[in-house]
Write an enzyme that holds these catalytic residues in place. Structure first.
Site, PDB file in Angstrom:
ATOM      1  N   HIS A 130       0.883  -1.178   0.000  1.00 16.08           N
ATOM      2  CA  HIS A 130       0.000   0.000   0.000  1.00 16.08           C
ATOM      3  C   HIS A 130       0.916   1.223   0.000  1.00 16.08           C
ATOM      4  O   HIS A 130       2.037   1.163   0.534  1.00 16.08           O
ATOM      5  CB  HIS A 130      -0.836  -0.056   1.280  1.00 16.08           C
ATOM      6  CG  HIS A 130      -1.877   1.002   1.403  1.00 16.08           C
ATOM      7  ND1 HIS A 130      -1.577   2.278   1.794  1.00 16.08           N
ATOM      8  CD2 HIS A 130      -3.218   0.974   1.178  1.00 16.08           C
ATOM      9  CE1 HIS A 130      -2.699   2.995   1.826  1.00 16.08           C
ATOM     10  NE2 HIS A 130      -3.702   2.228   1.465  1.00 16.08           N
ATOM     11  N   ASP A 207       3.378  -3.997   7.990  1.00 16.52           N
ATOM     12  CA  ASP A 207       2.099  -3.297   7.861  1.00 16.52           C
ATOM     13  C   ASP A 207       0.996  -4.311   8.148  1.00 16.52           C
ATOM     14  O   ASP A 207       0.727  -5.207   7.334  1.00 16.52           O
ATOM     15  CB  ASP A 207       2.000  -2.740   6.430  1.00 16.52           C
ATOM     16  CG  ASP A 207       0.645  -2.117   6.139  1.00 16.52           C
ATOM     17  OD1 ASP A 207      -0.291  -2.301   6.943  1.00 16.52           O
ATOM     18  OD2 ASP A 207       0.521  -1.460   5.087  1.00 16.52           O
ATOM     19  N   GLN A 210      -4.229  -5.017   7.294  1.00 18.05           N
ATOM     20  CA  GLN A 210      -5.228  -5.995   6.823  1.00 18.05           C
ATOM     21  C   GLN A 210      -5.080  -7.344   7.523  1.00 18.05           C
ATOM     22  O   GLN A 210      -5.793  -8.286   7.176  1.00 18.05           O
ATOM     23  CB  GLN A 210      -5.105  -6.192   5.299  1.00 18.05           C
ATOM     24  CG  GLN A 210      -5.317  -4.934   4.482  1.00 18.05           C
ATOM     25  CD  GLN A 210      -6.760  -4.433   4.488  1.00 18.05           C
ATOM     26  OE1 GLN A 210      -7.676  -5.108   4.972  1.00 18.05           O
ATOM     27  NE2 GLN A 210      -6.972  -3.229   3.976  1.00 18.05           N
ATOM     28  N   LYS A 233     -10.253  -0.421  10.804  1.00 14.18           N
ATOM     29  CA  LYS A 233     -10.497  -1.621   9.990  1.00 14.18           C
ATOM     30  C   LYS A 233     -10.842  -2.811  10.867  1.00 14.18           C
ATOM     31  O   LYS A 233     -11.027  -3.920  10.385  1.00 14.18           O
ATOM     32  CB  LYS A 233      -9.268  -1.944   9.137  1.00 14.18           C
ATOM     33  CG  LYS A 233      -8.950  -0.871   8.086  1.00 14.18           C
ATOM     34  CD  LYS A 233      -7.818  -1.330   7.212  1.00 14.18           C
ATOM     35  CE  LYS A 233      -7.138  -0.201   6.486  1.00 14.18           C
ATOM     36  NZ  LYS A 233      -7.920   0.363   5.411  1.00 14.18           N
ATOM     37  N   CYS A 371      -4.858   2.475  -3.569  1.00 13.49           N
ATOM     38  CA  CYS A 371      -3.617   3.025  -3.007  1.00 13.49           C
ATOM     39  C   CYS A 371      -2.472   2.025  -3.144  1.00 13.49           C
ATOM     40  O   CYS A 371      -1.634   1.890  -2.243  1.00 13.49           O
ATOM     41  CB  CYS A 371      -3.794   3.429  -1.544  1.00 13.49           C
ATOM     42  SG  CYS A 371      -5.055   4.656  -1.302  1.00 13.49           S
TER      43      CYS A 371
HETATM   44  N1  C6P Z   1      -6.290   0.508   2.888  1.00 10.34           N
HETATM   45  C1  C6P Z   1      -8.145   0.085   1.409  1.00 10.34           C
HETATM   46  O1  C6P Z   1      -9.277   0.323   0.961  1.00 10.34           O
HETATM   47  P1  C6P Z   1      -4.904   3.980   7.047  1.00 10.34           P
HETATM   48  O2  C6P Z   1      -5.614   4.734   5.965  1.00 10.34           O
HETATM   49  O3  C6P Z   1      -3.663   4.678   7.518  1.00 10.34           O
HETATM   50  O4  C6P Z   1      -5.811   3.543   8.142  1.00 10.34           O
HETATM   51  O5  C6P Z   1      -4.429   2.599   6.383  1.00 10.34           O
HETATM   52  C2  C6P Z   1      -3.535   2.617   5.309  1.00 10.34           C
HETATM   53  C3  C6P Z   1      -3.297   1.231   4.828  1.00 10.34           C
HETATM   54  C4  C6P Z   1      -2.028   0.702   4.992  1.00 10.34           C
HETATM   55  N2  C6P Z   1      -1.769  -0.560   4.621  1.00 10.34           N
HETATM   56  C5  C6P Z   1      -2.696  -1.354   4.080  1.00 10.34           C
HETATM   57  C6  C6P Z   1      -2.350  -2.766   3.713  1.00 10.34           C
HETATM   58  C7  C6P Z   1      -3.987  -0.858   3.893  1.00 10.34           C
HETATM   59  O6  C6P Z   1      -4.920  -1.650   3.360  1.00 10.34           O
HETATM   60  C8  C6P Z   1      -4.293   0.469   4.247  1.00 10.34           C
HETATM   61  C9  C6P Z   1      -5.638   1.059   3.972  1.00 10.34           C
HETATM   62  C10 C6P Z   1      -7.622   0.939   2.538  1.00 10.34           C
HETATM   63  O7  C6P Z   1      -7.446  -0.829   0.986  1.00 10.34           O
HETATM   64  C11 C6P Z   1      -7.720   2.397   2.224  1.00 10.34           C
HETATM   65  S1  C6P Z   1      -6.683   2.871   0.891  1.00 10.34           S
END
Ligand code: C6P
Length: 416
Positions: A130, A207, A210, A233, A371
């Site tokens: 991401h 990271d 997910q 999430k 993203c």
């Molecule tokens: N992915 C998706 O629809 P934030 O926005 O900081 O809470 O998370 C960022 C992020 C970082 N790593 C991974 C693997 C992610 O999936 C995400 C967020 C969302 O896939 C929003 S782009």
């Protein structure tokens, strides 16, 4: 998620749904929510916990000596303790509350990488990251002069580990890898990657955006140096996230924000920093958010993360089988050992058109590059549609998605 896990027949997603007010708003009648990878819905227990904070004990944490301030502080710190236990952290002070995964990773990039990475060094990231776990490393490499290198994925969206030997060396100072891909669903062998990185003395930031909502995570067993995830999430409010770091690394890392509560002593021209974790928590924190995260963890624990994982797995397996039957539908990513996010393309229908069509049927999916533009480039697509599942979803909702996708094919064929 392990492949071959049996469906948990005692799990009743319809009963779970009753905890989620969003599904019972008259204006949302019939909503099929397949976008939990973007953000999950929140159960009443979490909303109540946040509300209770504001209604009953609203005060700033770590600042007041009066009763409600002490209660606010205790509730904030209790949430930290629950979070530490939930991810298997050895010490509560290894949990830094931040806004999100994005902020957590940026903390490591600013506070640790800029201090310890230099012009001779290398940073290894993967192609499936991401942007939150890619751009901070691109910029860190640009600022420090370090070389950015890439662990490649194969055509199934899997990272073959035989590349590690040629990519890792004593020059590698940091490896950044996602636990579960938000586009492909791939569950990466992070434990093996961490072991290999440690063999050359590199640190690893994982990271977990997910993974933490969907599978049991034990940061000590993984031996992760840094681990980032977001509350929103995993049933918690938006605006609360976590950076886990090993004590020794957090001790040597620079604060990223400077200001109130992150100090030990202050003099005219210099100051000293507070103990962990507060050294990293400058200014008023998202106390209600942290309490909400604690309530989300309680909710998940009351069901069991293993049970949630089995439910997610059974939905994913079912969806993969049903989606495969749709002609011209192409699924990206592995068929096994994957999380509950499924990206696909359908003929030459643009993902945004498909998402808009599905919305007419009350089915919420995500469309776009998610993203993760490197993933799009690798698979040579501009965008994909993505359905992602969680504990409140059911197989009959997947049937509705499959039915609507078949209808969409007929509908869009008229316009070609
Ligand atoms: N992915 C998706 O629809 P934030 O926005 O900081 O809470 O998370 C960022 C992020 C970082 N790593 C991974 C693997 C992610 O999936 C995400 C967020 C969302 O896939 C929003 S782009």
């Amino acid at each position: 998620m392990e492949s071959g896990t049996k469906e948990n027949t005692s799990f009743d997603a319809d009963k779970i749904r009753e905890h989620f007010p969003i599904f019972f708003q008259p204006e949302n009648e019939g909503l099929i929510y397949f976008d939990s990878a973007a953000t999950s819905q929140r159960p009443r227990e979490v909303l109540t916990a946040c509300n209770n904070f504001y209604e009953k004990i609203n005060a700033n944490a770590h600042r007041g000596a009066y009763k409600i301030a002490e209660k606010a502080t205790a509730a904030f710190e209790a949430a930290r303790e629950k979070t530490a236990k939930f991810i298997g952290a050895g010490r509560t002070e290894e949990i830094i509350f931040v806004r999100s995964t994005t902020e957590a990773i940026n903390f490591v990039a600013y506070g640790w990488a800029r201090k310890f990475i230099g012009v001779e060094d290398e940073i290894l990231v993967t192609e499936m990251e991401h942007h939150s776990n890619l751009i901070p490393w691109q910029v860190a490499a640009q600022k420090t002069g370090a070389r950015l290198r890439f662990l490649k994925m194969n055509e199934n969206g899997v990272l073959p580990l035989d590349q590690l030997d040629s990519l890792l060396s004593r020059k590698t100072k940091l490896v950044a890898v996602t636990h579960v891909s938000n586009v492909l669903g791939t569950v990466n062998p992070v434990k093996e990657i961490i072991r290999a990185a440690h063999n050359v003395g590199a640190k690893v930031v994982v990271d977990g955006a997910q993974s933490v909502p969907h599978l049991p995570v034990d940061v000590v067993d993984l031996d992760a140096d840094f681990f980032a995830f977001s509350g929103h999430k995993m049933l918690a409010p938006m605006g609360i996230g976590v950076l886990y770091g090993k004590t020794a690394l957090l001790e040597e890392m620079e604060p990223v924000y400077y200001g109130g509560e992150m100090i030990n002593d202050v003099d005219y021209y210099q100051s000293t920093w507070n103990d962990l974790p507060w050294k990293f928590e400058a200014g008023t924190q998202n106390i209600a958010g942290a309490i909400g995260l604690g309530a989300a963890i309680d909710f998940i624990n009351s069901i069991g993360i293993d049970t949630i994982r089995e439910h997610d797995h059974s939905l994913t397996e079912y969806a993969l089988n049903e989606l495969k039957k749709i002609k011209d539908l192409v699924i990206l990513g592995p068929t096994e050992n994957r999380g509950p996010a499924i990206s696909f393309t359908l003929g030459n229908i643009h993902a945004h058109d498909l998402a808009t069509y599905l919305d007419q049927k009350n089915i919420a999916i995500r469309s776009g590059h998610h993203c993760a533009k490197l993933v799009m480039k690798k698979f040579n697509v501009a965008a994909t549609a993505r359905a992602s599942f969680y504990l409140y979803n059911t197989k009959s909702e997947i049937d509705a998605l499959v039915h609507a996708l078949n209808e969409a094919k007929g509908y869009f064929s008229k316009w070609r």
